[in-house]
Write a protein that holds these residues in place. Structure first.
Motif, PDB file in Angstrom:
ATOM      1  N   ASP A  25      22.988 -15.663 -13.523  1.00 59.12           N
ATOM      2  CA  ASP A  25      23.827 -15.868 -14.473  1.00 59.12           C
ATOM      3  C   ASP A  25      23.509 -15.303 -15.638  1.00 59.12           C
ATOM      4  N   ALA A  26      22.179 -15.705 -15.880  1.00 55.17           N
ATOM      5  CA  ALA A  26      21.314 -15.205 -17.099  1.00 55.17           C
ATOM      6  C   ALA A  26      21.485 -13.484 -17.496  1.00 55.17           C
TER       7      ALA A  26
ATOM      8  N   LEU B  59      23.041 -20.313 -21.661  1.00 54.91           N
ATOM      9  CA  LEU B  59      22.441 -21.207 -20.583  1.00 54.91           C
ATOM     10  C   LEU B  59      21.492 -22.070 -20.813  1.00 54.91           C
TER      11      LEU B  59
ATOM     12  N   SER C 107      26.706 -13.774  -9.557  1.00 55.81           N
ATOM     13  CA  SER C 107      26.685 -14.864 -10.609  1.00 55.81           C
ATOM     14  C   SER C 107      28.093 -15.496 -10.453  1.00 55.81           C
TER      15      SER C 107
ATOM     16  N   LEU D 146      20.427 -19.163 -11.556  1.00 57.75           N
ATOM     17  CA  LEU D 146      20.367 -19.448 -13.154  1.00 57.75           C
ATOM     18  C   LEU D 146      19.778 -17.763 -13.323  1.00 57.75           C
TER      19      LEU D 146
ATOM     20  N   GLU E 240      21.640 -28.992 -16.032  1.00 59.08           N
ATOM     21  CA  GLU E 240      23.049 -29.204 -15.963  1.00 59.08           C
ATOM     22  C   GLU E 240      23.264 -30.681 -15.440  1.00 59.08           C
TER      23      GLU E 240
ATOM     24  N   HIS F  59      18.397 -15.521 -23.130  1.00 59.11           N
ATOM     25  CA  HIS F  59      18.378 -15.273 -22.156  1.00 59.11           C
ATOM     26  C   HIS F  59      17.168 -14.350 -21.237  1.00 59.11           C
TER      27      HIS F  59
ATOM     28  N   ARG G 277      26.368 -26.777 -18.490  1.00 55.51           N
ATOM     29  CA  ARG G 277      24.954 -25.620 -18.060  1.00 55.51           C
ATOM     30  C   ARG G 277      24.701 -24.945 -19.294  1.00 55.51           C
ATOM     31  N   PHE G 278      25.351 -25.221 -20.236  1.00 56.50           N
ATOM     32  CA  PHE G 278      25.084 -24.502 -21.692  1.00 56.50           C
ATOM     33  C   PHE G 278      24.511 -25.148 -22.764  1.00 56.50           C
TER      34      PHE G 278
END
Length: 180
Positions: free
Chosen positions: A23-24, A105, A90, A20, A109, A70, A146-147
């Motif tokens: 990805d953020a 995000l 990521s 997470l 999820e 984020h 997951r968003f």
């Protein structure tokens, strides 16, 4: 039982705090890259384009909201990204190149495994008017959520692409199994 096993599998893989955080960080900095930011860190230079024009980019309202969200998410998970390194794991790298409106995000999820509904077009932005198709959700696909949804749309990922769809286009009743 099948859904319970799938939920456990998702929690152990993509749902980790480390994933997470990465990805953020990637999403947040992708907005800056698109605005022409010249990265100073080794990680920023290795992950994003070498083409840059400023150290003080101007973000549009959408990107500014996404960046702020984020930053809050990263703070709540006490994220620590090694920006001196040159590798980021990521899962989003390369998936968002055709996306006009970057998603935000969520802390949660879920996934639709074995989609059985009619084809759904993924788009680069919200709605069809100012966006273009980036793919299609087809029969048998796994669709990952997951968003955060926004304005009646939600951003999803499949094995073959990612994009925005009208909210509620994929529901548990058109899935062989639904996890999350």
């Amino acid at each position: 039982m099948k859904a319970l096993v799938l939920t456990a599998a998702l929690t152990c893989t993509a749902g980790t705090a480390s994933a997470l955080c990465e990805d953020a960080w990637y999403l947040r900095n992708m907005a800056f890259d698109r605005a022409g930011y010249c990265f100073g860190s080794a990680l920023g230079k290795s992950v994003f384009s070498a083409e840059c024009s400023t150290k003080s980019p101007s973000l549009n309202d959408w990107d500014q909201r996404m960046v702020s969200a984020h930053k809050q998410l990263e703070a709540s998970y006490s994220c620590k990204i090694n920006t001196k390194g040159r590798h980021l794991a990521s899962s989003l790298i390369g998936k968002l190149d055709d996306i006009d409106l970057l998603p935000t995000l969520s802390q949660f999820e879920s996934s639709c495994v074995g989609y059985t509904g009619a084809p759904v077009t993924l788009t680069s932005g919200i709605g069809m008017r100012d966006s273009y198709p980036t793919g299609t959700i087809q029969d048998g696909a796994t669709v990952h959520f997951r968003f955060e949804p926004w304005g009646g749309f939600e951003f999803v990922e499949t094995e073959t692409g990612a994009g925005w769809i009208p909210e509620g286009s994929v529901t548990p009743d058109v899935c062989t199994a639904f996890a999350g």
